[in-house]
Design an enzyme around this catalytic site. Sequence first.
Site, PDB file in Angstrom:
ATOM      1  N   CYS A   4       0.778  -1.152  -0.130  1.00 35.68           N
ATOM      2  CA  CYS A   4       0.144  -0.022  -0.050  1.00 35.68           C
ATOM      3  C   CYS A   4       0.943   1.344   0.014  1.00 35.68           C
ATOM      4  O   CYS A   4       1.811   1.550   0.932  1.00 35.68           O
ATOM      5  CB  CYS A   4      -0.845   0.095   1.409  1.00 35.68           C
ATOM      6  SG  CYS A   4      -1.724   1.517   1.582  1.00 35.68           S
ATOM      7  N   CYS A   7       0.632   3.287   3.307  1.00 36.87           N
ATOM      8  CA  CYS A   7       1.431   2.846   4.369  1.00 36.87           C
ATOM      9  C   CYS A   7       2.897   3.049   3.935  1.00 36.87           C
ATOM     10  O   CYS A   7       3.583   3.000   5.331  1.00 36.87           O
ATOM     11  CB  CYS A   7       1.053   1.163   4.304  1.00 36.87           C
ATOM     12  SG  CYS A   7      -0.638   0.772   5.305  1.00 36.87           S
ATOM     13  N   ASP A  30      -0.441  16.475  -1.776  1.00 38.39           N
ATOM     14  CA  ASP A  30      -0.854  15.491  -2.813  1.00 38.39           C
ATOM     15  C   ASP A  30      -0.012  15.903  -4.192  1.00 38.39           C
ATOM     16  O   ASP A  30       0.338  16.938  -4.431  1.00 38.39           O
ATOM     17  CB  ASP A  30      -2.296  15.758  -3.236  1.00 38.39           C
ATOM     18  CG  ASP A  30      -2.721  14.598  -4.346  1.00 38.39           C
ATOM     19  OD1 ASP A  30      -2.043  14.132  -5.349  1.00 38.39           O
ATOM     20  OD2 ASP A  30      -3.885  14.168  -4.212  1.00 38.39           O
ATOM     21  N   HIS A  46      -3.437   1.285   8.421  1.00 36.57           N
ATOM     22  CA  HIS A  46      -4.242   0.961   7.176  1.00 36.57           C
ATOM     23  C   HIS A  46      -5.702   0.548   7.436  1.00 36.57           C
ATOM     24  O   HIS A  46      -5.838  -0.163   8.308  1.00 36.57           O
ATOM     25  CB  HIS A  46      -3.561  -0.227   6.479  1.00 36.57           C
ATOM     26  CG  HIS A  46      -4.326  -0.567   5.270  1.00 36.57           C
ATOM     27  ND1 HIS A  46      -3.749  -0.043   4.078  1.00 36.57           N
ATOM     28  CD2 HIS A  46      -5.311  -1.356   5.007  1.00 36.57           C
ATOM     29  CE1 HIS A  46      -4.732  -0.177   2.899  1.00 36.57           C
ATOM     30  NE2 HIS A  46      -5.592  -1.168   3.537  1.00 36.57           N
ATOM     31  N   GLY A  92     -14.884   6.565  -7.250  1.00 39.02           N
ATOM     32  CA  GLY A  92     -13.724   7.192  -7.608  1.00 39.02           C
ATOM     33  C   GLY A  92     -12.331   7.069  -6.686  1.00 39.02           C
ATOM     34  O   GLY A  92     -11.408   7.532  -6.892  1.00 39.02           O
ATOM     35  N   THR A  94      -8.884   5.460  -5.849  1.00 38.80           N
ATOM     36  CA  THR A  94      -7.939   4.858  -6.618  1.00 38.80           C
ATOM     37  C   THR A  94      -6.834   4.316  -5.736  1.00 38.80           C
ATOM     38  O   THR A  94      -6.276   3.471  -6.052  1.00 38.80           O
ATOM     39  CB  THR A  94      -7.441   6.076  -7.673  1.00 38.80           C
ATOM     40  OG1 THR A  94      -6.820   7.136  -6.852  1.00 38.80           O
ATOM     41  CG2 THR A  94      -8.291   6.222  -8.806  1.00 38.80           C
ATOM     42  N   HIS A  97      -6.592   3.238   0.645  1.00 39.24           N
ATOM     43  CA  HIS A  97      -6.354   3.584   2.098  1.00 39.24           C
ATOM     44  C   HIS A  97      -6.933   4.602   2.283  1.00 39.24           C
ATOM     45  O   HIS A  97      -6.621   5.766   1.751  1.00 39.24           O
ATOM     46  CB  HIS A  97      -4.406   3.515   2.058  1.00 39.24           C
ATOM     47  CG  HIS A  97      -4.031   3.886   3.503  1.00 39.24           C
ATOM     48  ND1 HIS A  97      -3.110   3.200   3.989  1.00 39.24           N
ATOM     49  CD2 HIS A  97      -4.477   4.799   4.094  1.00 39.24           C
ATOM     50  CE1 HIS A  97      -2.757   3.963   5.275  1.00 39.24           C
ATOM     51  NE2 HIS A  97      -3.595   4.686   5.320  1.00 39.24           N
ATOM     52  N   HIS A  99      -8.370   8.120   2.888  1.00 39.55           N
ATOM     53  CA  HIS A  99      -7.691   9.506   2.869  1.00 39.55           C
ATOM     54  C   HIS A  99      -8.732  10.484   2.296  1.00 39.55           C
ATOM     55  O   HIS A  99      -9.911  10.493   1.818  1.00 39.55           O
ATOM     56  CB  HIS A  99      -6.682   9.406   1.967  1.00 39.55           C
ATOM     57  CG  HIS A  99      -6.739   9.136   0.407  1.00 39.55           C
ATOM     58  ND1 HIS A  99      -6.966   7.899   0.090  1.00 39.55           N
ATOM     59  CD2 HIS A  99      -6.966  10.019  -0.544  1.00 39.55           C
ATOM     60  CE1 HIS A  99      -7.384   8.012  -1.223  1.00 39.55           C
ATOM     61  NE2 HIS A  99      -7.428   9.313  -1.627  1.00 39.55           N
ATOM     62  N   HIS A 101      -9.019  14.296   0.783  1.00 38.24           N
ATOM     63  CA  HIS A 101      -8.585  15.237  -0.154  1.00 38.24           C
ATOM     64  C   HIS A 101      -9.125  16.775   0.557  1.00 38.24           C
ATOM     65  O   HIS A 101     -10.392  16.992   0.543  1.00 38.24           O
ATOM     66  CB  HIS A 101      -9.032  15.184  -1.644  1.00 38.24           C
ATOM     67  CG  HIS A 101      -8.454  14.310  -2.267  1.00 38.24           C
ATOM     68  ND1 HIS A 101      -7.235  14.360  -2.889  1.00 38.24           N
ATOM     69  CD2 HIS A 101      -8.721  13.141  -2.540  1.00 38.24           C
ATOM     70  CE1 HIS A 101      -7.059  13.195  -3.729  1.00 38.24           C
ATOM     71  NE2 HIS A 101      -7.891  12.296  -3.307  1.00 38.24           N
TER      72      HIS A 101
HETATM   73 ZN   LIG Z   1      -2.386   1.310   3.627  1.00 36.60          ZN
END
Ligand SMILES: [Zn+2]
Length: 137
Positions: A4, A7, A30, A46, A92, A94, A97, A99, A101
Amino acid sequence: MESCVFCRIVARQIPATVVYEDEHTLAFMDIGQVNPGHVLVAVKQHAENIFALDEAQAAAAFRAAARVSRAIRDAFAPQGLSVYQANGSAAGQTVFHFHIHLVPRHEGDGMALTWPVKNPPREKLAEYADKIRARLG
Ligand SMILES: [Zn+2]
């Protein structure tokens, strides 16, 4: 998870430009930068998506998102800021893990999300709400 990418960023095996860190979260720039100041807030442990977050991770992720958003606002003075979070390919996502934005926004910046409103009758809203409430316990 070794494979990942987030990770590996958390483990500092892949470089990232970190802006904030606490017990449960890591926030970093990003590499895609939709607009200058675009930050990702990821959980450290994770979790594939929002469904996999425990209470501490969920609280920490949104606390960090609010805190970093205020710093982005103060640093970049955007006209707005979008919080975008996707769960599953159909939504959407991708990187699998969890997160969030944080995207500083400006009029005409080209970022778009279609919003195909259906406007169902109120009885349908009540039916949908009943289904959700039954599962909240
Ligand atoms: Zn991860």
